[in-house]
Scaffold this motif. Structure first.
Motif, PDB file in Angstrom:
ATOM      1  N   LEU A 131       0.061   3.443  10.264  1.00 15.77           N
ATOM      2  CA  LEU A 131       0.212   1.798  10.036  1.00 15.77           C
ATOM      3  C   LEU A 131       1.942   1.563  11.256  1.00 15.77           C
ATOM      4  CD1 LEU A 131      -0.021   0.458   6.514  1.00 15.77           C
ATOM      5  CD2 LEU A 131      -1.837  -0.614   8.949  1.00 15.77           C
ATOM      6  N   ARG A 132       2.589   2.425  11.464  1.00 20.31           N
ATOM      7  CA  ARG A 132       3.739   2.613  11.933  1.00 20.31           C
ATOM      8  C   ARG A 132       3.410   2.973  12.925  1.00 20.31           C
ATOM      9  NH1 ARG A 132       7.177   4.994   7.001  1.00 20.31           N
ATOM     10  NH2 ARG A 132       7.621   2.786   6.638  1.00 20.31           N
ATOM     11  N   SER A 133       1.879   3.670  13.567  1.00 21.06           N
ATOM     12  CA  SER A 133       1.641   4.607  15.284  1.00 21.06           C
ATOM     13  C   SER A 133       1.190   3.437  15.864  1.00 21.06           C
ATOM     14  CB  SER A 133       0.666   5.624  14.408  1.00 21.06           C
ATOM     15  OG  SER A 133      -0.134   5.036  14.179  1.00 21.06           O
ATOM     16  N   VAL A 134       0.513   2.244  14.603  1.00 12.00           N
ATOM     17  CA  VAL A 134       0.167   0.932  15.487  1.00 12.00           C
ATOM     18  C   VAL A 134       0.714  -0.036  16.011  1.00 12.00           C
ATOM     19  CG1 VAL A 134      -1.975   1.763  15.265  1.00 12.00           C
ATOM     20  CG2 VAL A 134      -1.764   0.524  13.782  1.00 12.00           C
ATOM     21  N   ASP A 164       2.502  11.465  -2.883  1.00 15.03           N
ATOM     22  CA  ASP A 164       2.844  10.408  -2.142  1.00 15.03           C
ATOM     23  C   ASP A 164       2.467  11.213  -0.579  1.00 15.03           C
ATOM     24  OD1 ASP A 164       5.109   9.750  -3.155  1.00 15.03           O
ATOM     25  OD2 ASP A 164       6.457  11.192  -3.500  1.00 15.03           O
ATOM     26  N   SER A 165       1.479  11.959  -0.579  1.00 10.65           N
ATOM     27  CA  SER A 165       0.714  12.555   0.456  1.00 10.65           C
ATOM     28  C   SER A 165      -0.098  10.686   1.349  1.00 10.65           C
ATOM     29  CB  SER A 165       0.725  13.217   0.408  1.00 10.65           C
ATOM     30  OG  SER A 165      -1.093  13.352  -0.213  1.00 10.65           O
ATOM     31  N   VAL A 166      -0.837  10.361   0.562  1.00 14.93           N
ATOM     32  CA  VAL A 166      -1.123   9.484   0.773  1.00 14.93           C
ATOM     33  C   VAL A 166      -0.338   8.154   1.119  1.00 14.93           C
ATOM     34  CG1 VAL A 166      -2.830   7.956   0.194  1.00 14.93           C
ATOM     35  CG2 VAL A 166      -3.421  10.551  -0.836  1.00 14.93           C
ATOM     36  N   LEU A 167       0.517   7.961   0.581  1.00 11.26           N
ATOM     37  CA  LEU A 167       1.679   6.840   1.259  1.00 11.26           C
ATOM     38  C   LEU A 167       2.076   7.262   2.093  1.00 11.26           C
ATOM     39  CD1 LEU A 167       2.058   6.041  -2.393  1.00 11.26           C
ATOM     40  CD2 LEU A 167       0.523   5.026  -1.820  1.00 11.26           C
ATOM     41  N   HIS A 168       2.456   8.616   2.666  1.00 12.80           N
ATOM     42  CA  HIS A 168       3.650   8.778   3.178  1.00 12.80           C
ATOM     43  C   HIS A 168       2.389   8.649   4.526  1.00 12.80           C
ATOM     44  CE1 HIS A 168       5.983  10.420   6.459  1.00 12.80           C
ATOM     45  NE2 HIS A 168       4.830  11.774   7.268  1.00 12.80           N
ATOM     46  N   ILE A 204       2.910  -1.705  13.255  1.00  6.37           N
ATOM     47  CA  ILE A 204       3.398  -2.200  11.278  1.00  6.37           C
ATOM     48  C   ILE A 204       3.930  -2.166  11.584  1.00  6.37           C
ATOM     49  CG2 ILE A 204       1.546  -2.745   9.813  1.00  6.37           C
ATOM     50  CD1 ILE A 204       0.406  -3.754  12.579  1.00  6.37           C
ATOM     51  N   GLU A 205       4.714  -3.125  10.830  1.00 11.56           N
ATOM     52  CA  GLU A 205       5.490  -2.728  10.062  1.00 11.56           C
ATOM     53  C   GLU A 205       5.239  -2.052   8.483  1.00 11.56           C
ATOM     54  OE1 GLU A 205       9.650  -2.287  10.542  1.00 11.56           O
ATOM     55  OE2 GLU A 205       8.416  -1.746  12.638  1.00 11.56           O
ATOM     56  N   VAL A 206       5.959  -1.704   7.541  1.00 13.98           N
ATOM     57  CA  VAL A 206       5.460  -1.339   6.065  1.00 13.98           C
ATOM     58  C   VAL A 206       6.506  -1.414   5.360  1.00 13.98           C
ATOM     59  CG1 VAL A 206       3.985  -0.129   6.467  1.00 13.98           C
ATOM     60  CG2 VAL A 206       5.367   1.479   6.455  1.00 13.98           C
ATOM     61  N   ASP A 207       6.802  -1.420   4.417  1.00  9.91           N
ATOM     62  CA  ASP A 207       7.860  -1.164   3.711  1.00  9.91           C
ATOM     63  C   ASP A 207       8.461  -0.017   2.889  1.00  9.91           C
ATOM     64  OD1 ASP A 207       9.795  -3.084   3.203  1.00  9.91           O
ATOM     65  OD2 ASP A 207       8.705  -4.335   1.160  1.00  9.91           O
ATOM     66  N   ARG A 208       7.441   1.065   3.351  1.00  4.40           N
ATOM     67  CA  ARG A 208       7.885   2.164   2.577  1.00  4.40           C
ATOM     68  C   ARG A 208       9.225   3.111   3.479  1.00  4.40           C
ATOM     69  NH1 ARG A 208       6.892   5.119  -1.298  1.00  4.40           N
ATOM     70  NH2 ARG A 208       5.507   7.084  -0.512  1.00  4.40           N
TER      71      ARG A 208
END
Length: 157
Positions: A147-150, A137-141, A152-156
């Motif tokens: 990605l969100r910071s730039v 989870d730490s890597v995925l978070h 990019i929408e993510v599905d997580r």
């Protein structure tokens, strides 16, 4: 190139599995100003270059590497290799390399370069989210946050 010719080229690119042909199509398209055809040929090339099985994590990692190397080589008009990334993969493998780059305090240069070239789906962050079963989870978070910071929408969640 007419619309019909571009459509035929795009159709041919979809099924092409010959790197030499794809490189030639991309070069010809660039020369004729058909950037959409050139990009399609390049992306197909990056899809077929990895020796790993398509759909696997390893294939996606190498597709990202080939995409950035190919784009930089084309822009610089000389062969460009991601030597440090390749060396690290040789030492610790794809999984640890991707984890380390995602968990680093600042985005890698490759992350920024892929974003600048409209290839966000090829960043290691995006690759990790597509292969979430391989990461904790730490890597995925961290990947989703970057990605969100730039924008990019993510599905997580």
């Amino acid at each position: 190139m007419t619309n019909m010719a571009a459509s035929r080229a795009l159709k041919m690119i979809e099924g092409c599995v010959d790197p030499k042909s794809l490189r030639q199509i991309a070069a010809n398209a660039r020369r004729q100003g058909e950037l959409a055809v050139a990009r399609a040929a390049d992306l197909r090339l990056y899809e077929i270059l990895p020796s790993e099985k398509p759909g696997t994590f390893e294939h996606d990692v190498w597709r990202s590497i080939y995409a950035l190397e190919g784009t930089l080589s084309s822009e610089r008009e000389k062969t460009t290799r991601l030597a440090r990334t390749r060396q690290k993969i040789a030492r610790v493998g794809e999984l640890e390399t991707v984890k380390d780059l995602i968990l680093s305090a600042k985005p890698s240069e490759g992350f920024s370069m892929l974003l600048e070239r409209q290839m966000a789906e090829l960043t290691f962050e995006a690759v990790s989210l597509r292969h979430s079963e391989r990461f904790d989870d730490s890597v995925l978070h961290a990947a989703a946050t970057r990605l969100r910071s730039v924008g990019i929408e993510v599905d997580r969640s």
